[in-house]
Design a protein around this motif. Structure first.
Motif, PDB file in Angstrom:
ATOM      1  N   TRP A 345      75.229  46.239  41.786  1.00 26.77           N
ATOM      2  CA  TRP A 345      74.801  46.895  43.027  1.00 26.77           C
ATOM      3  C   TRP A 345      75.925  47.817  43.471  1.00 26.77           C
ATOM      4  N   MET A 346      75.656  49.127  43.494  1.00 27.06           N
ATOM      5  CA  MET A 346      76.669  50.138  43.793  1.00 27.06           C
ATOM      6  C   MET A 346      76.376  50.813  45.133  1.00 27.06           C
ATOM      7  N   MET A 347      77.429  51.022  45.936  1.00 22.14           N
ATOM      8  CA  MET A 347      77.273  51.708  47.225  1.00 22.14           C
ATOM      9  C   MET A 347      78.434  52.658  47.465  1.00 22.14           C
ATOM     10  N   GLY A 348      78.154  53.732  48.199  1.00 21.82           N
ATOM     11  CA  GLY A 348      79.194  54.687  48.561  1.00 21.82           C
ATOM     12  C   GLY A 348      79.967  54.216  49.777  1.00 21.82           C
ATOM     13  N   ASP A 349      81.225  54.628  49.875  1.00 19.43           N
ATOM     14  CA  ASP A 349      82.059  54.250  51.021  1.00 19.43           C
ATOM     15  C   ASP A 349      81.676  55.017  52.283  1.00 19.43           C
ATOM     16  N   ASN A 350      81.055  56.176  52.119  1.00 23.36           N
ATOM     17  CA  ASN A 350      80.547  56.942  53.261  1.00 23.36           C
ATOM     18  C   ASN A 350      79.115  56.456  53.507  1.00 23.36           C
ATOM     19  N   ARG A 351      78.978  55.355  54.201  1.00 25.40           N
ATOM     20  CA  ARG A 351      77.761  54.560  54.196  1.00 25.40           C
ATOM     21  C   ARG A 351      76.517  55.289  54.682  1.00 25.40           C
ATOM     22  N   HIS A 352      76.655  56.252  55.582  1.00 20.78           N
ATOM     23  CA  HIS A 352      75.481  56.948  56.083  1.00 20.78           C
ATOM     24  C   HIS A 352      75.293  58.319  55.439  1.00 20.78           C
ATOM     25  N   ASN A 353      76.022  58.540  54.354  1.00 21.84           N
ATOM     26  CA  ASN A 353      75.866  59.795  53.606  1.00 21.84           C
ATOM     27  C   ASN A 353      76.053  59.508  52.122  1.00 21.84           C
TER      28      ASN A 353
END
Length: 399
Positions: A345-353
């Motif tokens: 499961w991968m997510m960006g650190d700029n959570r709302h972009n």
């Protein structure tokens, strides 16, 4: 006897024909291409950051070295390809590979397994199908919005092999077997809340005591005024920043309040994985989701299938069909399925972009390219030539 010996000596001592200058150049170029390709495929490769989804951990214009050795080099799955081109030739716009030869997924032994919080480069999972005229827009999102006929009739739709799909870079939030959930913008892994890294960004509503604000103060705090600050009402602005930056904002004497902004629990965002109308999930509130692990068996029912249908059908290559109240896998009735690969499961650190696993689900292990090691160059498009280079980011490690 002597005559034969003389013949042999004469043949062996005959001077060899010297290579022409053009032949020497061809040999040198060929050797360089082969050596560089081997290094690029099996050891290390350079990448650049094109979007702000990892800000402020990674910035647009950062140039990275990505290790293929850490997780084990992936043997090319599409071996016949033009050197140094990914999926498209730079000038002609044509395919840079031939998919007539496809090898099974294999990976050489690596130094370590993928760990939580590693920054990972991988092939975009939903990049298997692309509308060539608008490649920046997710094909499946367009189909959900406009319908299959509208997209396939008006655009040139192509399929791409796993290793020729777009390269993405995100942070690994969950590994195979983990249970992921998110509430009010805070991720939990196996029931334990995991705060965003100090370099990660969220959205905040900042209310001022006065309308007369000197915004240069925020530049000194590291904000890009044109990109990170937007007015939402007379005295309230939307800020995008890290928690340490927002702590400094809250201490300014002309700031009345600072509040983190997230979508409300129960609000349904239609483009959030697994696109199930029965789940009222959004980018800030979802789960729990069990990440598939090699050898893990799941029951096939109306609850699990929206989560795992794509992994079973697309990533693991099975023919999956609905049959009455049950399912057929490769033509046989099935009430359960055992996974063949690990997923992440991968997510960006700029959570709302960030376009990440919240919008397309799991990343299969055969899509993993490598681990981001360090920044070798960082380039800002603004400012003078000398100031365009971010000197403080050169040779910086990635955490």
């Amino acid at each position: 006897m002597n005559w034969k010996f003389w013949q042999k000596e004469n043949k062996d001592t005959k001077p060899k024909k010297k290579k022409s200058r053009s032949r020497e150049w061809v040999d040198a170029i060929l050797f360089a291409v082969i050596a560089a390709t081997i290094i690029r495929v099996f050891f290390i490769e350079a990448y650049t950051i094109p979007t702000g989804s990892m800000e402020r951990s990674l910035l647009i214009g950062d140039f990275l070295f990505v290790s293929k050795v850490n997780y084990g080099p992936r043997v090319p799955m599409t071996p016949v390809a033009f050197p140094f081109a990914h999926h498209t030739m730079p000038l002609t716009g044509t395919k840079a590979y031939w998919d007539g030869v496809q090898w099974k997924y294999r990976r050489l032994p690596g130094l370590s397994e993928i760990k939580r919080n590693d920054v990972v480069v991988f092939n975009y999972p939903q990049g298997d199908t692309v509308a060539l005229e608008i490649q920046d827009v997710d094909y499946y999102k367009m189909v959900r919005s406009e319908g299959w006929d509208a997209i396939n009739k008006h655009y040139t739709v192509v399929s791409r092999p796993v290793d020729k799909r777009e390269n993405y870079i995100k942070r690994c939030i969950g590994i195979a077997g983990d249970i992921i959930s998110m509430k009010d913008g805070l991720v939990s892994v196996n029931g334990k809340p995991e705060k965003l890294k100090s370099t990660g960004q969220m959205t905040y509503a900042v209310t001022f005591k006065t309308a007369d604000i000197n915004f240069s103060v925020f530049e000194d705090l590291g904000f890009n005024i044109s990109e990170d600050i937007n007015q939402s009402s007379p005295n309230t602005y939307s800020f995008t920043g890290t928690e340490p930056m927002m702590d400094k904002v809250s201490k300014l004497d002309f700031v009345q309040s600072v509040k983190e902004v997230t979508q409300p629990e129960g609000y349904q965002e239609k483009d959030v994985f697994p696109f199930d109308p029965k789940r009222n999930w959004n980018a800030d509130n979802f789960g729990p989701i069990l990440i598939p692990k090699k050898g893990m068996t799941v029951q096939l029912d109306s609850v699990s299938m929206p989560l795992y249908e794509r992994s079973i059908r697309i990533y693991e290559g099975n023919k999956l069909e609905k049959a009455g109240t049950g399912w057929l896998i490769n033509g046989k009735p099935a009430t359960s399925y055992t996974f063949k690969m690990d997923y992440y499961w991968m997510m960006g650190d700029n959570r709302h972009n960030s376009l990440d696993s919240r919008y397309w689900g799991f990343v299969p292990e055969d899509h993993i390219v490598g681990k981001a090691l360090f920044i070798w160059m960082s380039y800002n498009t603004n400012g003078s030539f000398f100031n365009k280079i971010r000197w403080n980011r050169l040779l910086r490690g990635i955490n």
